[in-house]
Design an enzyme around this catalytic site. Structure first.
Site, mmCIF file in Angstrom:
data_model
loop_
_atom_site.group_PDB
_atom_site.id
_atom_site.type_symbol
_atom_site.label_atom_id
_atom_site.label_comp_id
_atom_site.label_asym_id
_atom_site.label_seq_id
_atom_site.Cartn_x
_atom_site.Cartn_y
_atom_site.Cartn_z
ATOM 1 N N GLU A 188 -7.865 -4.531 9.062
ATOM 2 C CA GLU A 188 -8.169 -4.474 7.631
ATOM 3 C C GLU A 188 -8.094 -5.860 7.015
ATOM 4 O O GLU A 188 -7.595 -6.812 7.614
ATOM 5 C CB GLU A 188 -7.181 -3.537 6.911
ATOM 6 C CG GLU A 188 -7.250 -2.087 7.344
ATOM 7 C CD GLU A 188 -6.336 -1.185 6.547
ATOM 8 O OE1 GLU A 188 -6.821 -0.128 6.109
ATOM 9 O OE2 GLU A 188 -5.156 -1.532 6.351
ATOM 10 N N ASN A 216 -1.093 -1.562 -4.042
ATOM 11 C CA ASN A 216 -1.035 -2.080 -2.673
ATOM 12 C C ASN A 216 -1.867 -3.351 -2.564
ATOM 13 O O ASN A 216 -1.575 -4.316 -3.264
ATOM 14 C CB ASN A 216 -1.346 -1.018 -1.614
ATOM 15 C CG ASN A 216 -2.651 -0.296 -1.726
ATOM 16 O OD1 ASN A 216 -2.860 0.486 -2.647
ATOM 17 N ND2 ASN A 216 -3.554 -0.514 -0.781
ATOM 18 N N ASP A 217 -2.895 -3.424 -1.744
ATOM 19 C CA ASP A 217 -3.544 -4.685 -1.393
ATOM 20 C C ASP A 217 -3.927 -5.548 -2.591
ATOM 21 O O ASP A 217 -4.546 -5.052 -3.546
ATOM 22 C CB ASP A 217 -4.837 -4.426 -0.620
ATOM 23 C CG ASP A 217 -4.648 -3.543 0.594
ATOM 24 O OD1 ASP A 217 -3.500 -3.190 0.903
ATOM 25 O OD2 ASP A 217 -5.662 -3.215 1.241
ATOM 26 N N ARG A 233 -14.820 -1.630 5.886
ATOM 27 C CA ARG A 233 -14.260 -1.907 4.564
ATOM 28 C C ARG A 233 -13.744 -3.346 4.414
ATOM 29 O O ARG A 233 -13.729 -4.136 5.340
ATOM 30 C CB ARG A 233 -13.127 -0.935 4.261
ATOM 31 C CG ARG A 233 -11.981 -0.885 5.262
ATOM 32 C CD ARG A 233 -10.946 0.118 4.764
ATOM 33 N NE ARG A 233 -9.857 0.337 5.704
ATOM 34 C CZ ARG A 233 -9.796 1.354 6.554
ATOM 35 N NH1 ARG A 233 -10.786 2.230 6.616
ATOM 36 N NH2 ARG A 233 -8.759 1.512 7.353
ATOM 37 N N ASP A 234 -13.305 -3.617 3.184
ATOM 38 C CA ASP A 234 -12.574 -4.823 2.797
ATOM 39 C C ASP A 234 -13.413 -6.095 2.925
ATOM 40 O O ASP A 234 -13.037 -7.044 3.625
ATOM 41 C CB ASP A 234 -11.286 -4.972 3.621
ATOM 42 C CG ASP A 234 -10.430 -3.729 3.620
ATOM 43 O OD1 ASP A 234 -10.632 -2.882 2.740
ATOM 44 O OD2 ASP A 234 -9.568 -3.599 4.503
ATOM 45 N N PHE A 251 -11.977 0.645 -3.134
ATOM 46 C CA PHE A 251 -11.052 0.088 -2.155
ATOM 47 C C PHE A 251 -11.090 -1.447 -2.215
ATOM 48 O O PHE A 251 -11.705 -2.040 -3.085
ATOM 49 C CB PHE A 251 -11.390 0.595 -0.759
ATOM 50 C CG PHE A 251 -10.827 1.969 -0.445
ATOM 51 C CD1 PHE A 251 -10.347 2.800 -1.441
ATOM 52 C CD2 PHE A 251 -10.785 2.435 0.866
ATOM 53 C CE1 PHE A 251 -9.827 4.063 -1.155
ATOM 54 C CE2 PHE A 251 -10.278 3.686 1.165
ATOM 55 C CZ PHE A 251 -9.793 4.500 0.159
ATOM 56 N N TRP A 301 1.290 2.736 -8.960
ATOM 57 C CA TRP A 301 1.302 2.270 -7.571
ATOM 58 C C TRP A 301 0.399 1.048 -7.410
ATOM 59 O O TRP A 301 -0.671 0.970 -7.991
ATOM 60 C CB TRP A 301 0.809 3.388 -6.666
ATOM 61 C CG TRP A 301 0.330 2.922 -5.325
ATOM 62 C CD1 TRP A 301 -0.910 2.435 -5.012
ATOM 63 C CD2 TRP A 301 1.079 2.900 -4.109
ATOM 64 N NE1 TRP A 301 -0.974 2.118 -3.676
ATOM 65 C CE2 TRP A 301 0.231 2.389 -3.102
ATOM 66 C CE3 TRP A 301 2.385 3.275 -3.778
ATOM 67 C CZ2 TRP A 301 0.653 2.239 -1.771
ATOM 68 C CZ3 TRP A 301 2.798 3.124 -2.461
ATOM 69 C CH2 TRP A 301 1.947 2.608 -1.482
#
Length: 558
Positions: free
Chosen positions: A308, A144-145, A256-257, A201, A142
């Site tokens: 985000e 994602n970002d 976050r991020d 993350f 998988w």
């Protein structure tokens, strides 16, 4: 035939490498001892099952913990666990199953016990019909970002949220790929893995030229979300985590991020963090000690979901001597067509506070599959090159692929343009994409670039022999462009069929449309509109009909 034979050998239990019998210890608890004889332990995955938690023990010490949907009665695919790296001759898997036994049956009968096997290699050959031909995607698992992207010494580094133990969200680490041309990507070893502070993350990297190093900032997601730091002295190939982590903490649940960048105007580093439904801005002189400066966004933009993946940059306004700042804010849910999307704000930033000059909500891409958009640090020639995650949280875990899930958008250069006294974000395919354009052809291939010269209102229809079709419409009078995918394959999710519509700032004279195995990206050639949508046709689109314009079909050379 040779490839099929090789695959058959890889998928067979290897002689002499049978696992020792598992020990059933309770309703949901089992242990399995393994004599390490090969590089990988191949774990059988069944996606419909609940995760099982596997603690890997070497010499009575836990060396890794992971969550895997271990197969109960069907194997969808295998994922590799590197057991050689632990340096032990014997390992113990301490496994807790979380599924309901009323539906899964007796643990001793689970298929996973028979299907676990060791192998010297793991087959990552591309056999899935929906895997992109010219977009970045993970070899398996998988994604994602996009995370921590930077350019240094002629190489683009792309890190990404990655689950190496399944093709649904879980076990977040930073995967890593590199490229010299933004098109051809080489997979690299995992860059940053989970630790006692939590999963890894999203975050960013900066090229610290003064100290000849690359510094990564990421969210450690454990009991709380805190910000951590890691340093690379080999150009981003390996990282050493900072002993003083975490470097930033908060009482906020969503914190976050981190996006860090060097601000030459104040001769300091800035960082933007997503905190609930606003952005917090920090400054630092040394990348370790951060001072809170201000917050932004409480009464501006869309607030239908969590904010985000921020980014903040200064851009030239096309055709003028003006420069303005743009703050990127990704949001989920709350996108214009449901789920996740990327909004942006134009204004001024003095190193301490960002001030927005408009009150309307603006979206960078009006498709349904464009999220977590961020830019490369230290990009050449002062460019601001962005990548997005090409999916939507409404159905990202369910799209019809198995070996892998998700891809990144084509690289895009960001800029600013003016229209009727307002300033907007421009999005154009990066110049590196031009190298993909091959010869012009008459028939529509499965992957291609369409260049459509428009004469006014136009309709572009892609279809196949079984009646599936995708319709793009430019309405010159209404100043809109739309993509209708309601007549494409979508049985995996009720949220997938949709029609997405974008405002057009002035007339569109030419469209550039990039078709890959499972995506359609449409751009106004002048950069004033972008629309990214996934498609999963049962067979490739092979027929093109255009009304109101002239289309040229170019093969993709990759």
């Amino acid at each position: 035939m040779k490839k099929l034979l090789t695959l058959a050998i890889l998928m067979m239990p290897l002689a002499g490498l049978q696992m020792q019998a598992q020990k059933i210890l309770g309703k949901n608890h089992a242990m399995k001892s393994i004599a390490v004889e090969q590089h990988y332990l191949l774990l059988p995955v069944q996606e419909r099952e609940e995760n099982a938690t596997i603690s890997v023990l070497a010499n009575n010490q836990q060396v890794q913990e992971l969550n895997v949907k271990l197969a109960v009665d069907q194997v969808d695919y295998y994922v590799p666990l590197d057991i050689e790296r632990f340096g032990a001759k014997q390992l113990l898997l301490d496994i807790t199953f979380h599924g309901d036994r009323r539906f899964t049956g007796a643990m001793k009968d689970f298929l996973c016990w028979r299907e676990m096997k060791q192998s010297a290699t793991f087959d990552t050959a591309n056999r899935e019909r929906f895997r992109p031909a010219y977009h970045h995607s993970p070899r398996y698992g998988w994604m994602n970002d996009p995370n921590g992207m930077f350019y240094k010494d002629g190489v683009y580094h792309l890190y990404y949220q990655w689950n190496p133990y399944g093709s649904q969200w879980e076990n977040m680490t930073w995967g890593h790929s590199t490229s010299r041309d933004l098109i051809h990507w080489e997979a690299q070893p995992t860059a940053i893995e989970a630790d006692a502070l939590g999963s890894i993350f999203s975050g960013s990297c900066v090229v610290d030229k003064k100290n000849d190093r690359v510094v990564a900032f990421y969210t450690s997601a454990g009991k709380s979300q805190v910000q951590s730091m890691a340093v690379s002295k080999d150009g981003g190939m390996t990282f050493e985590k900072y002993a003083g982590n975490p470097v930033l903490v908060s009482k906020e649940e969503d914190f976050r991020d981190p996006k860090a960048f060097w601000n030459s105007e104040i001769q300091k580093w800035n960082m933007v963090l997503a905190v609930g439904q606003e952005m917090h801005i920090y400054s630092s002189s040394n990348l370790q000690d951060w001072t809170y400066e201000s917050s932004f966004g409480k009464e501006l933009g869309c607030h239908d979901g969590v904010w985000e993946c921020p980014d903040l940059m200064k851009l030239q306004v096309r055709g003028t001597d003006k420069q303005k700042w743009m703050l990127i804010c990704n949001i989920n849910p709350g996108g214009p067509f449901g789920g996740s999307a990327t909004q942006y704000f134009i204004g001024d930033f003095d190193g301490h506070k960002f001030t927005c000059e408009h009150t309307d909500t603006r979206w960078m891409d009006y498709g349904k599959d464009h999220y977590a958009t961020v830019t490369f640090d230290n990009a050449p020639d002062g460019r601001h090159i962005a990548l997005a995650w090409m999916s939507n949280w409404q159905y990202a875990n369910q799209v019809p692929t198995k070996q892998f899930r998700s891809a990144n958008s084509l690289p895009r250069d960001l800029g600013l343009f003016e229209y009727k006294g307002q300033t907007y974000c421009s999005v154009t395919p990066s110049k590196e994409v031009d190298a993909l354009r091959g010869k012009a052809v008459k028939k529509l291939p499965g992957t291609c670039e369409l260049v459509v010269d428009l004469q006014g209102t136009a309709e572009i229809v892609l279809s196949n022999s079984i009646g599936e079709q995708l319709v793009m419409t430019y309405d010159a009078a209404a100043h809109t462009f739309s993509t209708d995918r309601t007549r494409t394959y979508a049985s995996f999710s009720e949220a997938f069929p949709c029609k997405t519509t974008a405002p057009v700032y002035g007339n569109i004279r030419q469209l550039r449309i990039f078709i890959d195995k499972s995506s359609i990206e449409a751009f106004d050639a002048d950069g004033k509109m972008a629309m990214t949508n996934l498609v999963f046709p049962s067979e490739p689109y092979n027929t093109l009909k255009v009304k109101g314009g002239k289309a040229t079909i170019y093969e993709i050379e990759n």
